[in-house]
Scaffold this motif. Structure first.
Motif, PDB file in Angstrom:
ATOM      1  N   TYR C   3       0.956  -1.088  -0.200  1.00 38.56           N
ATOM      2  CA  TYR C   3      -0.298  -0.041   0.107  1.00 38.56           C
ATOM      3  C   TYR C   3       0.848   1.105   0.671  1.00 38.56           C
ATOM      4  N   LEU C   5       1.421   4.808   1.227  1.00 42.12           N
ATOM      5  CA  LEU C   5       0.806   6.462   1.941  1.00 42.12           C
ATOM      6  C   LEU C   5       1.495   7.336   1.526  1.00 42.12           C
ATOM      7  N   PRO C  21      -0.497  -4.298   6.131  1.00 44.03           N
ATOM      8  CA  PRO C  21      -2.081  -3.001   7.023  1.00 44.03           C
ATOM      9  C   PRO C  21      -2.289  -2.709   7.855  1.00 44.03           C
ATOM     10  N   ARG C  22      -1.520  -4.370   8.855  1.00 40.81           N
ATOM     11  CA  ARG C  22      -1.761  -4.253  10.422  1.00 40.81           C
ATOM     12  C   ARG C  22      -0.934  -3.434  10.898  1.00 40.81           C
ATOM     13  N   VAL C  23       0.282  -2.505  10.073  1.00 36.53           N
ATOM     14  CA  VAL C  23       0.860  -1.287  11.223  1.00 36.53           C
ATOM     15  C   VAL C  23       0.042  -0.495  11.333  1.00 36.53           C
ATOM     16  N   THR C  24       0.258   0.657  12.537  1.00 36.58           N
ATOM     17  CA  THR C  24      -0.410   0.670  13.376  1.00 36.58           C
ATOM     18  C   THR C  24       0.190   2.492  12.730  1.00 36.58           C
ATOM     19  N   ASP C  27       3.595   2.661  15.491  1.00 33.96           N
ATOM     20  CA  ASP C  27       4.413   1.229  14.813  1.00 33.96           C
ATOM     21  C   ASP C  27       4.582   1.887  13.382  1.00 33.96           C
ATOM     22  N   ARG C  32       9.066   2.227  11.436  1.00 35.82           N
ATOM     23  CA  ARG C  32      10.349   2.107  10.675  1.00 35.82           C
ATOM     24  C   ARG C  32      10.038   3.405   9.806  1.00 35.82           C
ATOM     25  N   LEU C  65      -5.073   2.593  12.200  1.00 33.96           N
ATOM     26  CA  LEU C  65      -4.092   2.088  11.558  1.00 33.96           C
ATOM     27  C   LEU C  65      -3.997   2.759   9.790  1.00 33.96           C
ATOM     28  N   VAL C  67      -2.605   2.352   7.121  1.00 34.49           N
ATOM     29  CA  VAL C  67      -3.027   2.712   5.970  1.00 34.49           C
ATOM     30  C   VAL C  67      -4.257   2.972   5.564  1.00 34.49           C
ATOM     31  N   SER C  68      -5.433   3.593   6.697  1.00 34.19           N
ATOM     32  CA  SER C  68      -6.848   4.642   6.285  1.00 34.19           C
ATOM     33  C   SER C  68      -6.428   5.609   6.636  1.00 34.19           C
ATOM     34  N   LEU C  69      -5.078   5.649   7.033  1.00 34.64           N
ATOM     35  CA  LEU C  69      -4.518   7.893   7.122  1.00 34.64           C
ATOM     36  C   LEU C  69      -4.551   9.053   5.526  1.00 34.64           C
ATOM     37  N   ASP C  70      -3.946   7.726   4.758  1.00 33.11           N
ATOM     38  CA  ASP C  70      -3.517   7.796   3.864  1.00 33.11           C
ATOM     39  C   ASP C  70      -4.229   9.927   3.026  1.00 33.11           C
ATOM     40  N   GLY C  71      -2.894  11.002   2.728  1.00 31.54           N
ATOM     41  CA  GLY C  71      -3.419  11.728   2.600  1.00 31.54           C
ATOM     42  C   GLY C  71      -3.130  12.305   3.846  1.00 31.54           C
ATOM     43  N   VAL C  72      -2.921  12.698   5.030  1.00 28.18           N
ATOM     44  CA  VAL C  72      -3.333  13.229   6.177  1.00 28.18           C
ATOM     45  C   VAL C  72      -2.246  13.953   6.787  1.00 28.18           C
TER      46      VAL C  72
END
Lengths: 750, 352, 165
Positions: C3, C5, C21-24, C27, C32, C65, C67-72
């Motif tokens: 994914y 981001l 996608p499990r990465v918060t 984390d 990373r 998550l 992965v759900s924050l794309d664009g922030v």
């Protein structure tokens, strides 16, 4: 040494000043590096799997499933765990504890590590551990007083005596006008430092680098080394910052040993960071106590007998009995005092020292019992405490090295407004109708010291570096110790570089027992004086120096210069002295330790008085501490700003003991049902309204060369009792079990 | 955490299609779902991320006077919406009495409805739990159950629903708007959370693949703004779940209650509205005695599910308190400690 | 599956390839991107040590998550100071000794910045205590924290608003 008085004019400058933390900028920018912040190249992640039963055996695990999970590198179980050079079931040294490092398939408490998964990512290691899905042969858990095994331990705390007393208790009780017997129960509490235990291990041949928070850095190297058969010097343990310790980060634990082992076996650095849930079991706790106090009182409200007995819980396989009754040995005068202990073995992890071990639980009971005694005698609790004031230590008859407790009572009571307190309970309401109560407790903590050493180097440019392997877990060692070292060197702290927090330095001993400032501080003080003495030697033997002939005793050190004591117009800077001598630096060394003669002659105790106001909803029973004032006398205060924070933090721990903290075991499985911050309550900001710490001046020429007693733990003592006694004063309900819950006070309400 | 497929649909229809398979969970903020996934109590194969779906984050007054709150509206945004808070001060107070500021900034109103019980046996995959694993048994029944249900529980499950927000919603007759494979429908919030009976694993009225799209407050819900309160008893001054809580709403004319609403929280697997109590209050004067009778009636059916009999008395008392405070009038500004008895200036009536 | 981001972290736009996608968010930042200021104290949203600002709002990064924050836009403690000049809240925490061990401090400070930006607490210490109750400090530095928030807010409010706008 030319001048052994602490901070004489010669050492003037900065000790005693409320300097802000030297590590402040690092901590507020996120630049302070805690153990789990390290990322050596090629690092793997380790996650322990933990037992869901409290007693029995692991009969099977799905190792294949764990290994098959993408990213998992290795799974260690008792079947494949490489050998260690020391048996985890053998204790090492005074502070060593038995641990679980996959030595066999037995389970002795819930939460015990039973397998160890190493993976390329944290996510993979975590899921690998979950996939193990262990099966067990479980035996009934013994986690209650009824099911535990009662026994007589050999020692309490770290080697303390089981029973101490003087006088005839039964005779004192027989002669008493009033007799009182009262029982208390305190719960299991877990340190829960904000930073979970973490370790990053890297091997280079037989050299090992460990990033791990530790309260006894050099001692820990010896313990870690024993498990791997390497010399302690081969280990470089780095612990620049501890995210809280509270007693839980002094000795190695099984998961840490396994991390080091995995790093060696796999040839890559490995990081371990326990989860919050995994902190409930293998890293120590303050164990439950069941305490009984028997008191005799004469017609004037003086104690004729005081017997404090405590039954402490420990694990099934190791011993740490909370020395709770010891709290009654030194605080109140009585012709007969007896303090006794016994133990109960439970299927829990082994308890250990947690902030004010002994005193916290013991003074919680004692201070409530003292309030009950005051009630029996119809006396104001403060008047009662003053009537039983110990002018000398009751059991030993020794004088106190210093004791400004009376001044603490006075200052605390005045600031709090204690004089207007009605004697009877349930007399006060606030404007919102809340039941309001005022309570007090006496604080006490002994003043241990640990052997420590340090070095001080004055450099050619007149600045200095001081070194000792100290540990800063929030108490402010980086600042207070640097202040002591700088004062001894006659320099401003800004001119002194303080090197600390790793093991390739002189041993600073243990950051525990509130003794770090006294111990490491004395070592630094002596090292600084030693370095100054060498400088004075250079100057006073050099005919070209204005200080020629003064001798070491004849000089003052201030602001980077030596002055002739009897003629301050004669002076020379450190840089000038070194330049003329053609030396790049002078080095001094120093040690800190308790002077056995002073310990033999004097009772060494810090004291305080804590006053609390509690509001209780008259129908719902919800409680809140609305005001708390503590006045403390703990010898010399090196840094009042940081000492205040220590006192307030301790008082919050007392509030928390009284109202919040309790780990609850499921009676059948033995698992802790509230093993996280949602279930195991510690106070949040809204629980802590107005608080004040008053520092009472105390000069103590006997306790140690610095006159420092220690401030880290005393705040919790006295505070539990103060809150509990305020609850009584608000409601008429007398707490005998902690934490006090809504349903406890409810029957006393409308 | 178990590995999962992550899907970010572009429309509600795509989301519903993606959620058709068993083992799928919708992901909003994730504040409760991720917690459960980390602990192993929830192990979905697929997450369908609904955070970017259009049209789900509005707070709108409808033509008929009803208030429609999109499922993705964040708890904090709703509570701090001035018009909303003026019309429904108790809903704002309940929202702000829950969790922490950080969680309220993230958590959504739909997620608040969908959150799971905080029963520690439900969260512990090593424990037996009929709700998590049908037929496994209930370890809470003989375990540590001091905070468990006193109403509507069964031998199969004694868990409570932890929401604060849902308590006033239930009292106000809120309606849950749902989209699903078979189209859209509505369920009364009161009927949205299911009592355990024989099937505690069926936690809500949602069928597989269905998605909460909005919550609607009916037109008459704003009529209680002058006399309403939410009171929450907890064991820390803030950042703690309710031991018990109550939302009380009154319409008062000339000192007489013309209409009343009362719902309890922390007592059952759903927010517990008591129409019996509401009937008792209707037409009565603002008297403590009446409130006590209503509270007693609300708890007439209550019985302890374990070591929690004290919750019955506490629920009765918190109901009385909420009613007293509602009678005294909604404060002009939200108290510093929302929902807390500790910051209430409850005055003469309470001391009556 | 990978994914991608697009995140703006402390002002710098980054495209981040995420293989799991499990990465918060926590984390992602810590393990990373090696932005280790945000701390993991509980990993369950119960302590606040992981608090960061996402689009100016304080949240628990451990329960989000990545992965759900794309664009922030994300602001962490590392992005708060302007070079050597500390943010007013950082400075106030030092002056009022609003911490001891320092582990919860990045979360406390980010939460305080968020709180001031929300504008709900004003100068009422009780509202500040309530608003900061999502950040546990085991050392018990709450008194200094409240003083620091009040001080920073009073002295530097305009600057803070600019920063978090």
């Amino acid at each position: 040494m030319p001048d052994t008085l602490p901070f004489p004019p010669r050492m003037g400058s900065n000790a005693g000043q409320p300097l802000s933390r030297r590590d402040g900028p690092l901590k507020v920018t996120g630049a302070a590096t805690f153990a789990a912040d390290n990322h050596p190249e090629g690092m793997l992640y380790a996650v322990p799997a933990t037992a869901a039963i409290a007693r029995g055996r692991v009969t099977g695990m799905n190792v294949a499933a764990a290994r098959a999970h993408p990213g998992v590198v290795e799974v260690y179980t008792p079947a494949n765990r490489p050998p260690l050079m020391h048996d985890p079931d053998e204790k090492l040294g005074l502070f060593g504890m038995r641990m679980e490092a996959l030595q066999n398939d037995s389970v002795r408490y819930a939460g015990q590590p039973i397998a160890f998964v190493v993976a390329e990512t944290l996510e993979a290691a975590t899921e690998g551990a979950a996939l193990l899905a262990p099966e067990y042969a479980a035996e009934p858990a013994r986690v209650t007083a009824e099911t535990g095994e009662r026994y007589t331990p050999e020692r309490v705390g770290f080697g303390g005596p089981l029973s101490v007393g003087a006088g005839d208790i039964e005779a004192g009780l027989a002669a008493a006008a009033h007799r009182l017997e009262t029982r208390f129960e305190t719960p299991d509490q877990y340190h829960n430092a904000m930073e979970p235990h973490a370790l990053v291990a890297q091997w280079d041949g037989d050299k090992l680098t460990l990033d791990t928070p530790n309260q006894a850095i050099v001692m820990a190297c010896g313990l870690f080394a024993a498990y791997f058969g390497i010399p302690a010097e081969n280990i470089h343990l780095r612990s620049p910052f501890l995210g809280g310790g509270f007693g839980s980060k002094a000795v190695p634990t099984g998961a840490q040993i396994l991390t080091i082992l995995a790093a060696r076996e796999l040839g890559r650095p490995v990081k371990l960071a326990l989860t919050r849930q995994q902190m409930f079991g293998p890293v120590g706790h303050r164990a439950r106590t069941w305490q009984t106090l028997r008191m005799g009182l004469d017609g004037a409200g003086k104690l004729t007998a005081l017997h404090h007995h405590s039954t402490g819980a420990t694990s099934s396989f190791d011993d740490f009995i909370e020395p709770a009754a010891a709290a009654s040995r030194t605080l109140y005068a009585s012709p007969a005092i007896l303090t006794t202990h016994d133990g109960i073995r439970l299927d829990t992890g082994t308890p250990g020292a947690m902030r004010a071990p002994g005193e916290a639980s013991g003074s919680a009971a004692l201070e409530v019992a003292i309030d009950e005694a005051a009630e029996v005698c119809g006396m104001n609790p403060l008047a009662f405490r003053l009537a039983n004031y110990a002018e000398v230590e009751p059991i030993t008859g020794k004088p106190y090295s210093s004791k400004a407790l009376r001044e603490c009572y006075e200052a605390g009571a005045k600031a709090f407004g204690w004089a207007s307190r009605p004697l009877a309970p349930r007399q006060m309401r606030d404007e919102a109708g809340m039941l309001t109560g005022w309570g007090m407790g006496t604080a006490v903590f002994h003043c241990p010291m640990f052997p420590a050493s340090a070095e001080a180097v004055i450099r050619a440019d007149g600045t200095a570096v001081i070194r000792t392997s100290g540990a800063d877990m929030g108490q402010g060692a980086w600042t207070a110790l640097a202040q002591i070292g700088a004062a001894a060197l006659g320099l401003d702290p800004d001119q002194v570089e303080f090197e600390s927090g790793h093991s390739h330095l002189p041993d600073a001993g243990v950051a525990g027992g509130s003794g770090h400032t006294a111990s490491a501080g004395q070592a630094l003080h002596n090292a600084g004086e030693d370095a100054v003495a060498r400088l004075a030697e250079l100057a006073s033997t050099d005919p070209a120096s204005p200080l020629y002939g003064t001798g070491n005793a004849g000089v003052l050190a201030r602001r980077g210069r030596l002055y002739a004591r009897d003629d301050e117009s004669r002076s020379e800077s450190y840089a000038e002295i070194l330049a003329r001598a053609g030396k790049p630096q002078v080095e001094g060394t120093g040690k800190g330790a308790r002077d056995p003669a002073s310990a033999e002659t004097y009772a060494l105790q810090a004291h305080g008085a804590v006053f609390a106001e509690v509001k209780v909803d008259p129908e719902l029973g919800q409680m809140r501490v609305s005001r708390m004032i503590g006045a403390f006398a703990a010898g010399r205060i090196i840094n009042p700003k940081l000492a205040r924070s220590q006192y307030l933090g301790g008082m919050i721990w007392g509030l928390s003991f009284a109202l919040h903290e309790e780990a609850i075991h499921d009676r059948r499985t033995g698992r802790i049902v509230n093993a996280d911050f949602a279930g195991y309550h510690v106070p949040v900001n809204a629980d802590v309204p107005e608080m004040e710490a008053i520092m009472i001046h105390e000069d103590d020429p006997h306790v140690n060369v610095l006159g420092v007693k220690g401030v880290g733990e005393i705040g919790i003592t006295g505070s539990v009792g103060a809150v509990a006694n305020a609850i009584w004063h608000a409601t008429g309900f007398r707490p005998h079990r902690f934490p006090v819950r809504i349903e406890d006070v409810l029957p006393s309400l409308s | 955490m178990k590995s999962f497929d992550y899907i970010r649909p572009a429309s509600i229809a795509e989301a519903i299609a993606a959620a058709a398979e068993p083992g799928t969970a919708y992901l909003a903020a994730g504040t409760n779902l991720l917690d459960l996934m980390k602990g192993g109590a929830s192990r979905p194969d697929r997450l369908v991320d609904i955070t970017r779906l259009p049209g789900l984050d509005g707070v709108d007054r409808l033509d008929d006077g009803a208030m429609r709150i999109g499922t993705m509206v964040r708890n904090a945004d709703l509570a701090h919406d001035p018009a909303f808070a003026r019309a429904y001060p108790v809903v704002a107070e309940a929202l702000l009495s829950g969790a922490s500021a950080q969680l309220r900034n993230a958590a959504t109103v739909g997620g608040n409805l969908m959150q799971k019980t905080r029963c520690s046996y439900f969260a512990d995959p090593a424990a037996a739990c009929n709700r998590r694993s049908p037929g496994a048994g209930c370890d809470a029944r003989q375990g540590e159950n001091r905070s468990h249900a006193i109403l509507g529980w069964s031998e199969n499950c004694i868990a409570t629903h932890p929401s604060d927000f849902c308590v006033p919603l239930a009292a106000l007759g809120a309606v849950v708007e749902i989209a699903g494979p078979a189209g859209s429908r509505e369920v009364a919030l009161e009927d949205f959370h299911l009592l355990p009976d024989e099937t505690p694993e069926r936690e809500t009225a949602l069928e597989r693949g269905e998605l909460v799209t909005a919550i609607r407050l009916p037109p008459d819900a704003a009529g209680f703004a002058a006399h309403s309160r939410y009171m929450k008893l907890r064991e820390r001054t803030s950042f703690a779940f309710a031991l018990v809580s109550a939302a009380a709403f009154l319409k008062v004319e000339d000192g007489i209650i013309t209409e009343a609403r009362l719902a309890l929280g922390g007592v059952a697997a759903r927010p517990w509205r008591s129409k019996v109590a509401e009937e008792l209050l209707k037409g009565a004067a603002l008297e403590r005695r009446t409130f006590a009778e209503a509270a007693t009636a609300a708890l007439a059916e209550a019985r302890p599910s374990g070591d929690n009999a004290v919750k019955i008395e506490l629920a009765r008392r918190i109901s009385i308190r909420a009613l007293l405070l509602a009678a005294a009038g909604t404060p002009s500004r939200l108290p510093a400690l929302p929902g807390s008895p500790l910051s209430s200036q409850y005055g003469d009536l309470a001391n009556a | 599956m990978t994914y991608v981001l697009n995140l703006t972290i402390n002002g710098a736009a980054q495209a981040i390839a995420l293989d799991d996608p499990r990465v918060t968010l926590l984390d992602l930042l810590r393990e990373r991107l090696h932005l280790t200021g945000a701390k993991k104290g509980c990993d369950r949203g119960q302590c606040g040590a992981c608090t960061v600002l996402v689009d100016g709002r304080r949240i628990n990064s451990c329960l989000t998550l990545a992965v759900s924050l794309d664009g922030v836009e994300i602001t962490t403690i590392e992005g708060l100071a302007e070079g050597e000049t500390l943010h007013p809240v950082q400075q106030a925490f030092i002056e009022h000794d609003g911490f001891q061990c320092g582990f919860c401090t990045p979360g406390q400070i980010m939460s305080a910045v968020g709180l001031i930006g929300e504008g709900q607490a004003g100068t009422d210490p009780e509202r500040i205590r309530e608003g900061m109750s999502g950040n546990i400090c085991r050392c018990g530095a709450y008194h200094g924290i409240v003083e620091a928030v009040l001080d920073a807010q009073a002295t530097f409010q305009d600057g803070v608003k600019r920063k978090t706008a």
